[in-house]
Design a protein around this motif. Structure first.
Motif, PDB file in Angstrom:
ATOM      1  N   HIS A 153       3.782 -87.357  13.673  1.00 33.35           N
ATOM      2  CA  HIS A 153       3.012 -86.137  13.864  1.00 33.35           C
ATOM      3  C   HIS A 153       3.328 -85.509  15.221  1.00 33.35           C
ATOM      4  O   HIS A 153       3.758 -86.194  16.141  1.00 33.35           O
ATOM      5  CB  HIS A 153       1.523 -86.482  13.790  1.00 33.35           C
ATOM      6  CG  HIS A 153       0.661 -85.287  13.551  1.00 33.35           C
ATOM      7  ND1 HIS A 153       0.241 -84.473  14.564  1.00 33.35           N
ATOM      8  CD2 HIS A 153       0.152 -84.762  12.399  1.00 33.35           C
ATOM      9  CE1 HIS A 153      -0.506 -83.501  14.057  1.00 33.35           C
ATOM     10  NE2 HIS A 153      -0.568 -83.656  12.736  1.00 33.35           N
ATOM     11  N   ALA A 154       3.098 -84.178  15.322  1.00 33.01           N
ATOM     12  CA  ALA A 154       3.255 -83.495  16.614  1.00 33.01           C
ATOM     13  C   ALA A 154       2.438 -84.258  17.669  1.00 33.01           C
ATOM     14  O   ALA A 154       2.919 -84.538  18.762  1.00 33.01           O
ATOM     15  CB  ALA A 154       2.775 -82.052  16.508  1.00 33.01           C
ATOM     16  N   TYR A 155       1.187 -84.565  17.309  1.00 36.55           N
ATOM     17  CA  TYR A 155       0.356 -85.425  18.165  1.00 36.55           C
ATOM     18  C   TYR A 155       0.503 -86.841  17.604  1.00 36.55           C
ATOM     19  O   TYR A 155      -0.250 -87.263  16.737  1.00 36.55           O
ATOM     20  CB  TYR A 155      -1.101 -84.956  18.140  1.00 36.55           C
ATOM     21  CG  TYR A 155      -1.263 -83.604  18.776  1.00 36.55           C
ATOM     22  CD1 TYR A 155      -1.426 -83.469  20.159  1.00 36.55           C
ATOM     23  CD2 TYR A 155      -1.217 -82.439  18.011  1.00 36.55           C
ATOM     24  CE1 TYR A 155      -1.542 -82.231  20.744  1.00 36.55           C
ATOM     25  CE2 TYR A 155      -1.326 -81.190  18.597  1.00 36.55           C
ATOM     26  CZ  TYR A 155      -1.496 -81.093  19.963  1.00 36.55           C
ATOM     27  OH  TYR A 155      -1.609 -79.861  20.559  1.00 36.55           O
ATOM     28  N   GLY A 218      -6.308 -80.368   9.802  1.00 38.68           N
ATOM     29  CA  GLY A 218      -4.903 -80.777   9.881  1.00 38.68           C
ATOM     30  C   GLY A 218      -3.932 -79.649  10.164  1.00 38.68           C
ATOM     31  O   GLY A 218      -2.789 -79.884  10.531  1.00 38.68           O
ATOM     32  N   LYS A 219      -4.405 -78.424  10.015  1.00 36.91           N
ATOM     33  CA  LYS A 219      -3.523 -77.294  10.265  1.00 36.91           C
ATOM     34  C   LYS A 219      -3.189 -77.197  11.753  1.00 36.91           C
ATOM     35  O   LYS A 219      -2.083 -76.817  12.128  1.00 36.91           O
ATOM     36  CB  LYS A 219      -4.232 -76.019   9.812  1.00 36.91           C
ATOM     37  CG  LYS A 219      -3.314 -75.088   9.062  1.00 36.91           C
ATOM     38  CD  LYS A 219      -4.112 -73.977   8.423  1.00 36.91           C
ATOM     39  CE  LYS A 219      -3.376 -72.653   8.568  1.00 36.91           C
ATOM     40  NZ  LYS A 219      -4.187 -71.515   8.169  1.00 36.91           N
ATOM     41  N   PHE A 220      -4.145 -77.510  12.598  1.00 33.63           N
ATOM     42  CA  PHE A 220      -3.911 -77.388  14.031  1.00 33.63           C
ATOM     43  C   PHE A 220      -3.857 -78.733  14.743  1.00 33.63           C
ATOM     44  O   PHE A 220      -3.309 -78.854  15.831  1.00 33.63           O
ATOM     45  CB  PHE A 220      -4.989 -76.511  14.672  1.00 33.63           C
ATOM     46  CG  PHE A 220      -5.003 -75.135  14.107  1.00 33.63           C
ATOM     47  CD1 PHE A 220      -4.021 -74.222  14.462  1.00 33.63           C
ATOM     48  CD2 PHE A 220      -5.955 -74.760  13.171  1.00 33.63           C
ATOM     49  CE1 PHE A 220      -4.004 -72.946  13.922  1.00 33.63           C
ATOM     50  CE2 PHE A 220      -5.946 -73.488  12.626  1.00 33.63           C
ATOM     51  CZ  PHE A 220      -4.969 -72.577  13.000  1.00 33.63           C
ATOM     52  N   PHE A 221      -4.479 -79.743  14.143  1.00 34.39           N
ATOM     53  CA  PHE A 221      -4.464 -81.066  14.763  1.00 34.39           C
ATOM     54  C   PHE A 221      -4.126 -82.061  13.658  1.00 34.39           C
ATOM     55  O   PHE A 221      -3.238 -81.798  12.860  1.00 34.39           O
ATOM     56  CB  PHE A 221      -5.822 -81.310  15.440  1.00 34.39           C
ATOM     57  CG  PHE A 221      -5.858 -82.485  16.359  1.00 34.39           C
ATOM     58  CD1 PHE A 221      -4.883 -82.654  17.345  1.00 34.39           C
ATOM     59  CD2 PHE A 221      -6.852 -83.449  16.256  1.00 34.39           C
ATOM     60  CE1 PHE A 221      -4.906 -83.753  18.186  1.00 34.39           C
ATOM     61  CE2 PHE A 221      -6.893 -84.545  17.102  1.00 34.39           C
ATOM     62  CZ  PHE A 221      -5.915 -84.695  18.064  1.00 34.39           C
TER      63      PHE A 221
ATOM     64  N   LYS B  74       1.246 -73.949  20.696  1.00 32.82           N
ATOM     65  CA  LYS B  74       0.017 -73.940  19.901  1.00 32.82           C
ATOM     66  C   LYS B  74       0.264 -74.187  18.424  1.00 32.82           C
ATOM     67  O   LYS B  74      -0.672 -74.444  17.683  1.00 32.82           O
ATOM     68  CB  LYS B  74      -0.699 -72.601  20.085  1.00 32.82           C
ATOM     69  CG  LYS B  74      -1.429 -72.520  21.407  1.00 32.82           C
ATOM     70  CD  LYS B  74      -2.234 -71.245  21.496  1.00 32.82           C
ATOM     71  CE  LYS B  74      -2.688 -71.036  22.932  1.00 32.82           C
ATOM     72  NZ  LYS B  74      -2.772 -69.633  23.272  1.00 32.82           N
ATOM     73  N   MET B  76       2.599 -76.391  17.062  1.00 36.82           N
ATOM     74  CA  MET B  76       3.552 -77.492  17.002  1.00 36.82           C
ATOM     75  C   MET B  76       3.550 -78.190  15.643  1.00 36.82           C
ATOM     76  O   MET B  76       4.592 -78.640  15.168  1.00 36.82           O
ATOM     77  CB  MET B  76       3.183 -78.487  18.114  1.00 36.82           C
ATOM     78  CG  MET B  76       4.280 -79.441  18.456  1.00 36.82           C
ATOM     79  SD  MET B  76       5.754 -78.597  19.022  1.00 36.82           S
ATOM     80  CE  MET B  76       6.961 -79.339  17.969  1.00 36.82           C
ATOM     81  N   VAL B  77       2.355 -78.258  15.032  1.00 35.62           N
ATOM     82  CA  VAL B  77       2.278 -78.939  13.734  1.00 35.62           C
ATOM     83  C   VAL B  77       3.201 -78.224  12.740  1.00 35.62           C
ATOM     84  O   VAL B  77       3.988 -78.856  12.034  1.00 35.62           O
ATOM     85  CB  VAL B  77       0.826 -78.958  13.221  1.00 35.62           C
ATOM     86  CG1 VAL B  77       0.751 -79.538  11.816  1.00 35.62           C
ATOM     87  CG2 VAL B  77      -0.059 -79.771  14.172  1.00 35.62           C
ATOM     88  N   ARG B  80       7.102 -78.560  13.683  1.00 38.48           N
ATOM     89  CA  ARG B  80       7.745 -79.826  13.293  1.00 38.48           C
ATOM     90  C   ARG B  80       8.187 -79.764  11.833  1.00 38.48           C
ATOM     91  O   ARG B  80       9.206 -80.325  11.474  1.00 38.48           O
ATOM     92  CB  ARG B  80       6.815 -81.022  13.532  1.00 38.48           C
ATOM     93  CG  ARG B  80       6.701 -81.430  14.992  1.00 38.48           C
ATOM     94  CD  ARG B  80       6.091 -82.808  15.177  1.00 38.48           C
ATOM     95  NE  ARG B  80       7.070 -83.867  15.013  1.00 38.48           N
ATOM     96  CZ  ARG B  80       7.846 -84.342  15.974  1.00 38.48           C
ATOM     97  NH1 ARG B  80       7.741 -83.884  17.196  1.00 38.48           N
ATOM     98  NH2 ARG B  80       8.708 -85.301  15.732  1.00 38.48           N
ATOM     99  N   ASN B  92       8.579 -83.026  20.559  1.00 36.09           N
ATOM    100  CA  ASN B  92       7.964 -81.697  20.573  1.00 36.09           C
ATOM    101  C   ASN B  92       8.704 -80.788  21.544  1.00 36.09           C
ATOM    102  O   ASN B  92       8.981 -79.630  21.245  1.00 36.09           O
ATOM    103  CB  ASN B  92       6.496 -81.791  21.004  1.00 36.09           C
ATOM    104  CG  ASN B  92       5.646 -82.548  19.995  1.00 36.09           C
ATOM    105  OD1 ASN B  92       6.007 -82.674  18.830  1.00 36.09           O
ATOM    106  ND2 ASN B  92       4.515 -83.059  20.456  1.00 36.09           N
TER     107      ASN B  92
END
Lengths: 413, 445
Positions: A153-155, A218-221, B74, B76-77, B80, B92
């Motif tokens: 994941h990005a995070y 989940g769209k942003f986090f 902002k 990034m999800v 990716r 990232n």
């Protein structure tokens, strides 16, 4: 594991503030203290409590990723900067991701046991607000296997624990799990409000439970965690000494003002493998089992616990790994108030990673300082009762996704 | 030509300006997103950033890079996923860097009009000068074989005038962003009698993709936004002059009082003089000048603005975004002094604040600043209570505020009666979303 061949103590603990969003002093647009500042502040404070640098034999520093967060390696070389009295003394840096602090403690304990040192200055530090969280996520992903980063994941780490939370929701039910996680968040912040060094000390939100119940997006986090389920980005250092009986004497510290290490457990899992069961922290379970066995106690002998709640779901899973709750019952255990500061065994009495802060490589040492404060009754407003018939404290420090574990059992000296 | 094909070659005129740079940024991001769709992977997307100044274009490219990076951080999800097939991009940071390059790589900073001869769409954000706009449109249209569409960002010039005089029958519409375009959610859409259906449909889709709220305005000089703002501003200026004369106040004192009333008592994000400075004294004066010839029953003109411009006091912003001094003087974006156009000097608030505040009288107890009200879920209740209390106060400031509120409402009604806005709601939407007001001017307060 063999019993400790001699008594090992910890004393003279000190925590800097945990700086990051939430603290009034924090302004992302203004320059902030660097790595050196934190190391110096924490190191000097401990030296002052032990009669100066002359009483130190060796030094250990735990840190995770200063090489990327601060473009700085070779951290052992900062000890003589704290005090010229530390020049030419042996020093070492240890790294095990967010378990670095715990490894520093384990290393110091073993150094005492070798008889080559009586007093080991032990420090944990991380300064992570040097970059935005989206880049920090890249750095922290180093606690996992880099070969899996591309698919992550990005995070990255929230992503890992989001998967655990998702599996747990599916197996045991989402609603009650979210309630347990939200209660965890509420307890964390309420405890942090009692501790002036905590990152959430200034938090004034009224309805914490509602905030903790914020629906993940989940769209942003990540899919199964909101930001309130996560520990924040923190800058902080913690320091204490690990010492023999003779070492304490040399520093003029009464045993009553120290905690004794009754036992500890270390465990390492394969970094390249995914967890066998997303709903269990099996390495944590093993480290705690070893620590209990080593100390010759059970969970029922504990007065308080500091555990590694990098995410609220990790808190839920840890209550099960310790054996406080049966598998699948952790969330309900928390929601029923069994981990709060008024419970039989209060957990994370100054907020833990979510409330106090999570300076990754420093957290293990911070946990030990907190337990030392509680057991020696110097925790101020966050003091919880330490019953005479179950006087033990437990810390659990975790690196990566249940990979690098150090668990320690303490008692007042 | 479908939506994506239409956006394959675009020109923004006046791209380095305050509005142009925002339009360029939003369009660049939209084009980049399109270019990542599987069906567009081998197509080249071109975005000409046209401006007359090389210096300004250098600044623009720097601005663009910073802003694109911020936006990338902002989303990034999503990024990716967009770069999932690029095995060489793992972290990232690596993906963001590539994305910034990919967006910048579409943008061509240019100082001549020639590149626009190949464009399918021309976004225009040059100075509010009808003759200049017409001349440029004509030149591009004469040389461009694609029969391009013209989206003008004019906030005051009637679109029909541009259409007729540049000979663009049906291929032009008003697409009026609010300042700053990257932030403000509102776009006023103005059609002429001839605007083609497919041009309008494209405009609606484009607005939707940019997450903008469309309000249709009829093609009357000033449209809804400036139709309200210019009259509101003129009322504020004239009220200050009136106070100075009747109440024997100095000009800075009168400016201070009117600004405070229009901000605090009216629960607006800025006082009227701060808003004039923000938009620019010159811009306001110019817009009034464009609108005034079309107005039969009123004179939308202020000698005070003329005088300010003569003295070279213009307001507006530095390229850093910091506020330039105008009616008010600013320190760290906060007003600290007011201008006296007679003595040509700023007078610090501290010299007269206490006196003026005493004259205004206590602010109603239920008042909260705009920032505390606008984002509160109970906004409507808070405003209801406050305005009820305001209507019952007898202070000097309270009465000024009630008069101001009524004038704003009259302006709103006038826009509907003149058929500039179709409904009361449209007027309110423009003020709520384009000016960030906490409530619309047509209300029951």
């Amino acid at each position: 594991m063999k019993k400790l061949r001699k008594k090992v103590y910890m004393a003279a603990g000190y925590n800097t503030i945990s700086l990051g969003t939430g603290r009034k002093e924090f302004n992302p647009k203004k320059p902030r203290p660097g790595l050196e500042h934190y190391i110096k502040e924490a190191g000097k404070a401990t030296l002052e409590m032990i009669g100066g640098a002359k009483n130190v034999d060796e030094c250990v520093i735990g840190n995770f990723m200063s090489a990327r967060f601060n473009k700085q390696g070779n951290l052992a070389g900062f000890f003589p900067m704290i005090d010229p009295g530390l020049r030419y003394k042996p020093a070492v840096k240890v790294e095990g991701a967010c378990g670095s602090g715990g490894l520093a403690l384990a290393t110091a304990i073993k150094t005492i046991l070798t008889d080559t040192a009586e007093v080991v200055l032990t420090l944990g530090v991380e300064v992570q607000n040097t970059m935005k969280a989206i880049y920090g996520a890249d750095v922290l992903a180093g606690a996992g296997w880099f070969q899996k980063r591309k698919d992550g994941h990005a995070y990255f780490f929230p992503g890992q624990f989001s998967d655990r939370a998702g599996a747990y929701y599916e197996k045991y039910g989402k609603e009650k799990t979210r309630l347990g996680m939200a209660t965890w968040f509420k307890n964390a912040v309420e405890n942090a409000r009692l501790c002036p060094t905590a990152q959430e000390y200034h938090n004034t939100v009224e309805d914490l439970l509602a905030l903790g119940l914020t629906e993940p997006n989940g769209k942003f986090f990540v899919d199964n965690l909101s930001v309130y389920d996560c520990s924040k980005v923190s800058d902080a250092a913690s320091c204490l000494i690990v010492a023999s009986e003779e070492g304490l004497k040399r520093c003029g510290i009464d045993k009553k003002d120290a905690v004794e290490v009754i036992g500890f457990g270390q465990a390492e899992e394969d970094l390249t493998q995914d967890p066998e069961d997303l709903c269990e922290l099996s390495t944590t379970k093993e480290a705690v089992r070893k620590a209990f066995e080593h100390a010759g106690i059970t969970k029922d002998d504990l007065a308080t616990i500091e555990l590694h709640d990098c995410f609220s779901i990790a808190g839920v899973l840890a209550t099960e790994a310790i054996g406080l709750a049966k598998p699948g019952k952790g969330a309900e255990y928390i929601a029923a108030g069994n981990t709060s500061r008024t419970a039989k065994i209060p957990i994370n009495t100054t907020g833990g990673l979510i409330g106090w802060g999570h300076p990754t490589g420093g957290t293990g040492v911070h946990q030990a300082v907190t337990i030392w404060e509680q057991l020696t009754e110097r925790a101020g407003d966050s003091q919880v009762p330490i019953p005479a018939d179950r006087p033990y404290g437990l810390t659990i420090n975790m690196g990566g996704d249940d990979k690098t574990l150090v668990s320690i059992v303490y008692k007042r000296g | 030509m479908n939506y994506a094909e239409r956006l394959q070659n675009v020109t923004v005129l006046g791209a380095a300006g305050k509005m142009g740079s925002g339009i360029l940024l939003l369009t660049a991001i939209e084009m980049a997103d399109l270019s990542f769709l599987p069906e567009n992977k081998d197509k080249n997307f071109i975005l000409n950033a046209m401006d007359i100044s090389d210096d300004a274009l250098s600044g623009l490219m720097r601005y663009l890079k910073v802003q694109v990076k911020k936006l990338a951080e902002k989303k990034m999800v999503l990024l990716r996923k967009m770069y999932a097939d690029r095995d060489d991009l793992i972290e990232n940071g690596e993906i963001i860097e590539e994305y910034v390059f990919d967006v910048m790589n579409m943008v061509r900073p240019v100082t001549s009009l020639e590149p626009a001869y190949k464009s399918n769409i021309i976004f225009e954000a040059v100075a509010e000068n009808a003759a200049l706009k017409i001349k440029i449109f004509k030149q591009i249209d004469d040389n461009n074989p694609n029969k391009p569409w013209f989206f003008t960002n004019t906030s005051s010039v009637p679109i029909t005038k541009l259409e007729t005089e540049a000979g663009l029958k049906g291929r032009i519409l008003g697409f009026h962003f609010y300042n700053p375009p990257a932030v403000q959610k509102l776009v006023e859409l103005i059609l002429t009698e001839n605007t083609m259906k497919e041009t309008e449909e494209f405009a609606l889709e484009y607005a939707k993709k940019l997450k903008k709220k469309i309000v249709y305005s009829n093609d009357f000089a000033g449209f809804i936004g400036n139709g309200h703002f210019m009259r509101d501003a003129l009322y504020g200026i004239n009220k200050a002059l009136e106070l100075a004369e009747k109440e024997k106040l100095s000009i800075p004192e009168a400016i201070y009082i009117v600004d405070k009333i229009s901000r605090d008592f009216l629960v607006r994000p800025m006082g009227i003089f701060q808003l004039i400075d923000y938009v620019g004294v010159d811009v306001c004066s110019f817009i009034m000048g464009v609108m005034n010839p079309y107005l039969a029953d009123e004179d939308l003109h202020s000698p005070v603005l003329d005088k300010m411009l003569e003295l070279g006091v213009k307001g507006g912003q530095f390229s850093s975004g910091a506020q330039k001094d105008g009616f008010l003087k600013y320190e760290k974006s906060r007003p600290v002094a007011a201008y006296d156009f007679e003595t040509k000097q700023y007078v610090d608030f501290s010299e007269f604040q206490a006196k003026c505040d005493a004259k205004i009288g206590a602010i109603p107890k239920t008042q909260k600043p705009w920032k505390a009200v606008n984002f509160d879920k109970k906004k409507l209740d808070i405003l209801e209570d406050y305005f009820q209390e305001l209507n019952e106060t007898n202070t000097f400031g309270g009465k000024l505020a009630v008069d101001y509120l009524n004038t704003s409402k009259q302006i709103g009604w006038k826009l509907v009666n003149m058929n500039v806005a179709k409904t009361d709601d449209d007027v309110n939407t423009v003020l709520l979303t384009g000016f960030y007001h906490a409530y619309g001017p047509i209300n029951n307060y």
